[in-house]
Design an enzyme around this catalytic site. Structure first.
Site, PDB file in Angstrom:
ATOM      1  N   THR A  40      40.795  59.561  16.129  1.00 18.37           N
ATOM      2  CA  THR A  40      40.239  60.510  17.091  1.00 18.37           C
ATOM      3  C   THR A  40      41.149  60.637  18.309  1.00 18.37           C
ATOM      4  OG1 THR A  40      37.999  59.970  16.372  1.00 18.37           O
ATOM      5  CG2 THR A  40      38.220  61.073  18.493  1.00 18.37           C
ATOM      6  N   HIS A  43      43.798  63.055  17.456  1.00 18.28           N
ATOM      7  CA  HIS A  43      43.324  64.436  17.543  1.00 18.28           C
ATOM      8  C   HIS A  43      43.299  64.900  19.004  1.00 18.28           C
ATOM      9  CE1 HIS A  43      42.355  65.137  13.377  1.00 18.28           C
ATOM     10  NE2 HIS A  43      41.573  64.077  13.309  1.00 18.28           N
ATOM     11  N   CYS A  90      20.956  58.749  26.870  1.00 23.11           N
ATOM     12  CA  CYS A  90      20.007  58.634  27.981  1.00 23.11           C
ATOM     13  C   CYS A  90      19.144  57.386  27.846  1.00 23.11           C
ATOM     14  CB  CYS A  90      19.140  59.887  28.055  1.00 23.11           C
ATOM     15  SG  CYS A  90      17.932  60.032  26.692  1.00 23.11           S
ATOM     16  N   ARG A 198      50.002  52.067   1.231  1.00 22.74           N
ATOM     17  CA  ARG A 198      48.659  51.835   1.770  1.00 22.74           C
ATOM     18  C   ARG A 198      47.672  51.485   0.659  1.00 22.74           C
ATOM     19  NH1 ARG A 198      47.416  55.486   7.161  1.00 22.74           N
ATOM     20  NH2 ARG A 198      48.670  54.151   8.521  1.00 22.74           N
ATOM     21  N   GLY A 260      35.114  61.389   7.151  1.00 24.61           N
ATOM     22  CA  GLY A 260      36.326  61.925   7.767  1.00 24.61           C
ATOM     23  C   GLY A 260      36.060  63.209   8.532  1.00 24.61           C
ATOM     24  N   LEU A 261      36.560  63.293   9.757  1.00 27.91           N
ATOM     25  CA  LEU A 261      36.340  64.461  10.611  1.00 27.91           C
ATOM     26  C   LEU A 261      37.206  65.636  10.165  1.00 27.91           C
ATOM     27  CD1 LEU A 261      36.305  62.778  14.143  1.00 27.91           C
ATOM     28  CD2 LEU A 261      34.341  63.682  12.899  1.00 27.91           C
TER      29      LEU A 261
END
Length: 346
Positions: A40, A43, A90, A198, A260-261
């Site tokens: 993130t 990004h 909140c 990987r 995944g975004l």
């Protein structure tokens, strides 16, 4: 005064000198020790996410020591190591009561919608501070937040022992998915990534089968599941085409864990009739919060995660620009961390 790495515009981080903040009522001051660079963050760095928040201090995978406590704060100790839940809700609405903080209308995230941890000190809500054992090193504690995201995804997917799982993507989060699945008892665990290196690391960390050739993926999954397809598929890359692939890898009655975004406008063509008749399901999850953070810390404290592949690469704050610029050239570094202080006490 303290240092802070400010993303002044996409692709540009500048070190600024700022006053050390003071904690107010219900707040704690954290002396930051280590911060991980997240997907993130990349990004945000490239201007693809929350660009309207710039200039901003990024960083949300962090740990450090409690340096000071504001008025009314109890239950925390100055000098103690700690991690912090970066999701601020909140605390009173329907979603907060259900630990679904991302849906809170007033939700904010440290390092994403507000200044974060690439700074020597930061003020955080004391209720989100989680004390950590002093014997656990900072580089390991900085993995709490990303591991919490994986914990939540497994919880949402209701993974249990003996289930077959495909993990699409063997990057840092994909690797953590593999390790947590191994701890839970899922089997077989099949990991796929275009990077053979990987995939090899994921096999070393607990995957049963690795696939780096997309042409072999579906048949490999079928062969490993007696022709059924996987019980669960986790998309951990954020590619719409891979989400479509995930649907084809699931068995009838299977589950797609959407993690995944993707881009805000990306969509997935869901075969409605098959979804109904085969009783398949899709559930999204991206951030760990609340109990997820506590559970992730417990796993790290008790050595359930092999952390060495994530702690090899570290850069001082002064080199943060180079750390971001070079990260895609270092696929062997599953995680890059920024070191601000290795001191045990403020």
């Amino acid at each position: 005064m303290m240092r802070a790495a400010v993303l002044t515009r996409p692709g540009r981080l500048e070190i600024e000198r700022r006053p050390i903040p003071k904690p107010g009522a219900g707040e704690a001051l954290l002396k930051v020790a280590r911060v991980g660079i997240c997907g993130t963050d990349l990004h945000i760095f490239h201007g693809n996410y929350v660009a309207d928040s710039l200039p901003m201090v990024p960083g949300h995978e962090f740990t450090g020591t409690i340096a000071a406590l504001g008025p009314g704060v109890t239950g925390l100790e100055v000098g103690r190591k700690a991690v912090v839940d970066m999701n601020i809700g909140c605390g009173q609405c329907y979603w907060c009561r259900r630990n679904e903080i991302l849906n809170c209308p007033d939700m904010q995230q440290m390092g994403i919608t507000m200044d974060g941890a690439f700074a020597d000190y930061m003020v955080v809500p004391a209720r989100l501070v989680i004390p950590a054992p002093d014997h656990v090193p900072f580089d390991v504690l900085a993995l709490t937040e990303p591991l919490a995201c994986v914990v939540r995804a497994a919880r949402k997917a209701r993974v249990t022992f003996g289930q077959s799982v495909v993990v699409i993507g063997a990057g840092p989060i994909g690797n953590l998915h593999v390790q947590l699945l191994r701890t839970i008892g899922a089997a077989p665990i099949i990991v796929t990534d275009l990077s053979a290196d990987r995939v090899h690391m994921a096999l070393e960390c607990g995957a049963d089968i690795g696939v780096s050739d997309p042409a072999q993926l579906k048949q490999t999954v079928l062969d490993a599941t007696d022709g059924r397809g996987a019980d669960i598929v986790i998309e951990s890359v954020g590619n719409p085409a891979l989400y479509a692939t995930a649907l084809r890898l699931m068995r009838k009655g299977g589950h797609l864990a959407a993690f995944g975004l993707t881009g805000a406008e990306d969509t997935l063509a869901l075969p409605i009739l098959d979804t109904i008749l085969h009783e398949t399901s899709v559930k999204g999850s991206v951030a760990g919060m609340g109990q997820d953070m506590h559970d992730a810390l417990t796993l790290l404290v008790h050595g359930r995660i092999h952390t060495a592949p994530f702690t090899r690469a570290s850069y001082p704050l002064e080199d943060i620009q180079h750390a971001f610029d070079s990260i895609t050239d270092r696929p062997g570094d599953l995680k890059t961390q920024i070191t601000l202080s290795e001191e045990q006490t403020p």
